[in-house]
Design an enzyme around this catalytic site. Structure first.
Site, mmCIF file in Angstrom:
data_model
loop_
_atom_site.group_PDB
_atom_site.id
_atom_site.type_symbol
_atom_site.label_atom_id
_atom_site.label_comp_id
_atom_site.label_asym_id
_atom_site.label_seq_id
_atom_site.Cartn_x
_atom_site.Cartn_y
_atom_site.Cartn_z
ATOM 1 N N LYS A 30 0.669 -1.321 -0.020
ATOM 2 C CA LYS A 30 0.107 -0.116 0.040
ATOM 3 C C LYS A 30 0.972 1.262 -0.111
ATOM 4 C CE LYS A 30 -3.673 0.137 2.450
ATOM 5 N NZ LYS A 30 -4.826 0.159 3.441
ATOM 6 N N GLU B 18 10.280 -5.810 3.595
ATOM 7 C CA GLU B 18 10.231 -7.120 3.344
ATOM 8 C C GLU B 18 10.046 -7.337 1.672
ATOM 9 O OE1 GLU B 18 8.772 -7.675 7.628
ATOM 10 O OE2 GLU B 18 8.488 -6.374 5.889
ATOM 11 N N GLY C 70 -5.520 -5.008 5.242
ATOM 12 C CA GLY C 70 -4.734 -5.819 4.458
ATOM 13 C C GLY C 70 -5.278 -7.538 4.588
ATOM 14 N N ARG C 71 -5.743 -7.961 5.735
ATOM 15 C CA ARG C 71 -6.248 -9.077 5.612
ATOM 16 C C ARG C 71 -7.670 -9.557 5.117
ATOM 17 N NH1 ARG C 71 -5.460 -6.927 10.537
ATOM 18 N NH2 ARG C 71 -6.935 -6.455 11.898
ATOM 19 N N GLU D 232 -4.730 -12.066 14.162
ATOM 20 C CA GLU D 232 -4.469 -10.604 13.647
ATOM 21 C C GLU D 232 -5.547 -9.625 13.945
ATOM 22 O OE1 GLU D 232 -1.137 -9.009 10.962
ATOM 23 O OE2 GLU D 232 -2.863 -8.600 9.751
ATOM 24 N N HIS E 188 -3.332 -38.459 11.028
ATOM 25 C CA HIS E 188 -2.145 -39.285 11.199
ATOM 26 C C HIS E 188 -1.217 -38.376 11.974
ATOM 27 C CE1 HIS E 188 -3.557 -42.665 8.843
ATOM 28 N NE2 HIS E 188 -4.332 -41.954 8.147
ATOM 29 N N LYS F 69 8.811 -4.466 14.321
ATOM 30 C CA LYS F 69 9.477 -3.938 13.148
ATOM 31 C C LYS F 69 10.201 -2.860 13.462
ATOM 32 C CE LYS F 69 5.517 -4.856 9.927
ATOM 33 N NZ LYS F 69 4.513 -4.056 8.873
#
Length: 549
Positions: free
Chosen positions: A205, A211, A266-267, A352, A383, A511
């Site tokens: 954005k 990153e 964002g999510r 979040e 399993h 951060k």
């Protein structure tokens, strides 16, 4: 009024003193209609929530709690475009992104739909060119690989949907997703693609995410080393961002920047331009079906009575276990390999959003909030971690998810898959008592002494709660409906707990500290004050650091 002071909260604690001793076996035996009573359908989804430690009285009290906590008003406020993200003074109007009706949706009196539909049209035009082979790389070859560079909400949603809807993917386009700043992921991706036929989508954005921009600049350097022409960047890089200046400086044509807005978290953003990789993969028509499925769930969430409202009911069941039974985790178990990234997506969406201890009024909570979300493909889980779910000391409610449609499955496979899912849900509910275990061992010819020795290991308490969500088919519409269901479930839980489900201040501290430490690791700047552990780790790294090529 504080949550724990609400009449329904107090009534639920009184009810819990009886409910904690119920066994679902007995509840099913007492009510032959139970599976019909606790069943909801909407948007191609069928929800069986009968395998929960509830009665109609439990549900009545939970619904009363929702009303006292202001859930109906909170739902209305979201759809009205109010600034319900109170710490950032923003609306949370992601429902507008999938509204393709003529109905306006406003923030501060402005109808946002013209901008939403405008970006959607630009995305469709661009995707059509790439998919049709009209968009050519610097040596006039069509695109064969798309590399999405983003992180968090700019990665996981699109990745999950592209994998879930692989049956609808364009046969020529290979989709790749890079989020980890560990260079191994980018290196492995770049080894599989060719500069001449690769399109990179940089999703940030602000176009400042460390990153993402680190990976994007490395990808551009890799590309320019092969193309030997800076102007070629515009044919191979596009952006999803709002920072026009930074996008242009990177070398991306501003006409190939697709925007979204600060009222899109964002999510919750895969429905926006962040979903450009999805549209490239499955095409405009299928992307619109994804939006339509979510919009269908939006309307259900907004309009259905609380007792028939699928997101509300799921949310309240979660609150029942988290706040009264002390269930600290919740399992997502899809019985569909294409949905194997769904648990990770729901993990981000839930943890979040509601992984918080401060209410909207700034007070610390004195009750549990979001559970730890975890899971994997259900068949693999059988399993692995299902052992703990069956016989461990934890209560972890489970969502079983599968598609009823067996088209595309190899002969015999789908029936085995579904038999396993139905059996696991039944086993978690029923368990196996001592009498049943004894009879089974005796039928196998085990002598009495060994039966007595093995009984403690062969019995299961059962009474482990689960929901079963069946999709008519795993198509864009049903997937959109499923994702929106979880979005709204999480929002309702945030409303009951008094949380702001749309900020994420908890990610910022790490951060900030990383930025300071980076200078110490990479540039040799004087060390800032740290605790003894961090200081020693930094010193060890600096002492062992190898020169980079």
């Amino acid at each position: 009024m504080h949550l724990t002071e609400l009449p329904a909260w107090k009534a639920l604690w009184g009810h819990f003193t009886r409910a904690r001793d119920w066994h679902m076996r007995k509840l099913f035996e007492a009510d032959p209609q139970r599976a019909r009573t606790f069943w909801l359908e909407h948007g191609g989804l069928h929800l069986d929530y009968s395998k929960n430690r509830i009665t109609t009285q439990t549900l009545t009290l939970l619904l009363q709690l929702a009303r006292e906590a202001g859930v109906p008003e909170g739902i209305a406020a979201m759809f009205d475009g109010q600034r319900i993200n109170t710490t950032e003074q923003r609306a949370a109007l992601h429902v507008a992104l999938r509204n393709r009706s003529a109905q306006p949706m406003r923030i501060d009196g402005e109808d946002v739909m013209p901008k939403v539909l405008g970006v959607l049209q630009r995305m469709a035009a661009f995707a059509s060119k790439v998919r049709n082979g009209e968009w050519l790389g610097y040596n006039n070859q069509p695109i064969t690989d798309v590399v999405n560079i983003g992180i968090g909400g700019s990665d996981l949603g699109s990745l999950m949907v592209c994998q879930a809807l692989r049956a609808h993917a364009h046969p020529r386009l290979n989709m790749h997703f890079v989020s980890n700043v560990d260079s191994a992921q980018l290196k492995e991706t770049l080894r599989r693609v060719h500069a001449e036929t690769t399109l990179f989508i940089v999703e940030s954005k602000t176009f400042t995410t460390q990153e993402t921009l680190t990976n994007a600049h490395t990808a551009r350097d890799w590309f320019l080393h092969r193309a030997q022409d800076a102007t070629a960047v515009a044919r191979h890089f596009v952006a999803v961002s709002t920072n026009l200046k930074a996008v242009s400086a990177f070398g991306i044509d501003p006409s190939n920047m697709f925007e979204f807005w600060d009222w899109v978290g964002g999510r919750f953003s895969l429905w926006s331009a962040i979903g450009l990789p999805i549209m490239l993969s499955i095409g405009e028509r299928n992307f619109l079906q994804l939006l339509d499925g979510a919009h269908s769930m939006d309307l259900h969430f907004r309009d259905a009575p609380l007792e028939q409202n699928m997101p509300v009911v799921l949310a309240l069941l979660g609150i029942w276990y988290i706040n009264f039974f002390g269930a600290g985790s919740h399992v997502i178990a899809p019985y569909d390999q294409f949905l194997h990234r769904l648990p990770a997506y729901i993990q981000q969406l839930d943890m979040e959003s509601n992984g918080k201890r401060t209410t909207r009024s700034g007070q610390l909570v004195d009750y549990e909030t979001a559970p730890i979300i975890w899971g994997d493909s259900g068949i693999n889980g059988q399993h692995a971690f299902f052992q703990l779910l069956h016989q461990g000391t934890h209560i972890s409610p489970i969502d079983f998810i599968a598609s009823l449609d067996n088209r595309g499955s190899l002969p015999g496979h789908h029936a085995i898959l579904m038999a396993n899912m139905f059996a696991q849900a039944e086993a978690f509910m029923r368990g196996r008592d001592e009498l049943e275990a004894r009879a089974e061992l005796a039928a196998q010819g085990v002598d009495d002494a060994d039966i007595a020795r093995l009984l403690p290991f062969k019995t299961f308490d059962g009474n482990r709660p689960s929901n079963t969500l069946l999709l008519d088919r795993l198509d864009p519409f049903c997937l959109g409906s499923l994702i929106a269901l979880y979005e709204h479930k999480i929002f309702v839980q945030g409303l009951v707990w008094g949380l702001n489900s749309f900020d994420q201040w908890g990610v910022e501290l790490g951060k900030q500290l990383a930025h300071a430490i980076l200078g110490e690791l990479r540039d040799g700047v004087a060390a800032s004050p740290h605790d003894a552990s961090t200081a020693r780790l930094i010193a060890l790294y600096r002492g062992q650091r190898q020169p980079q090529a």
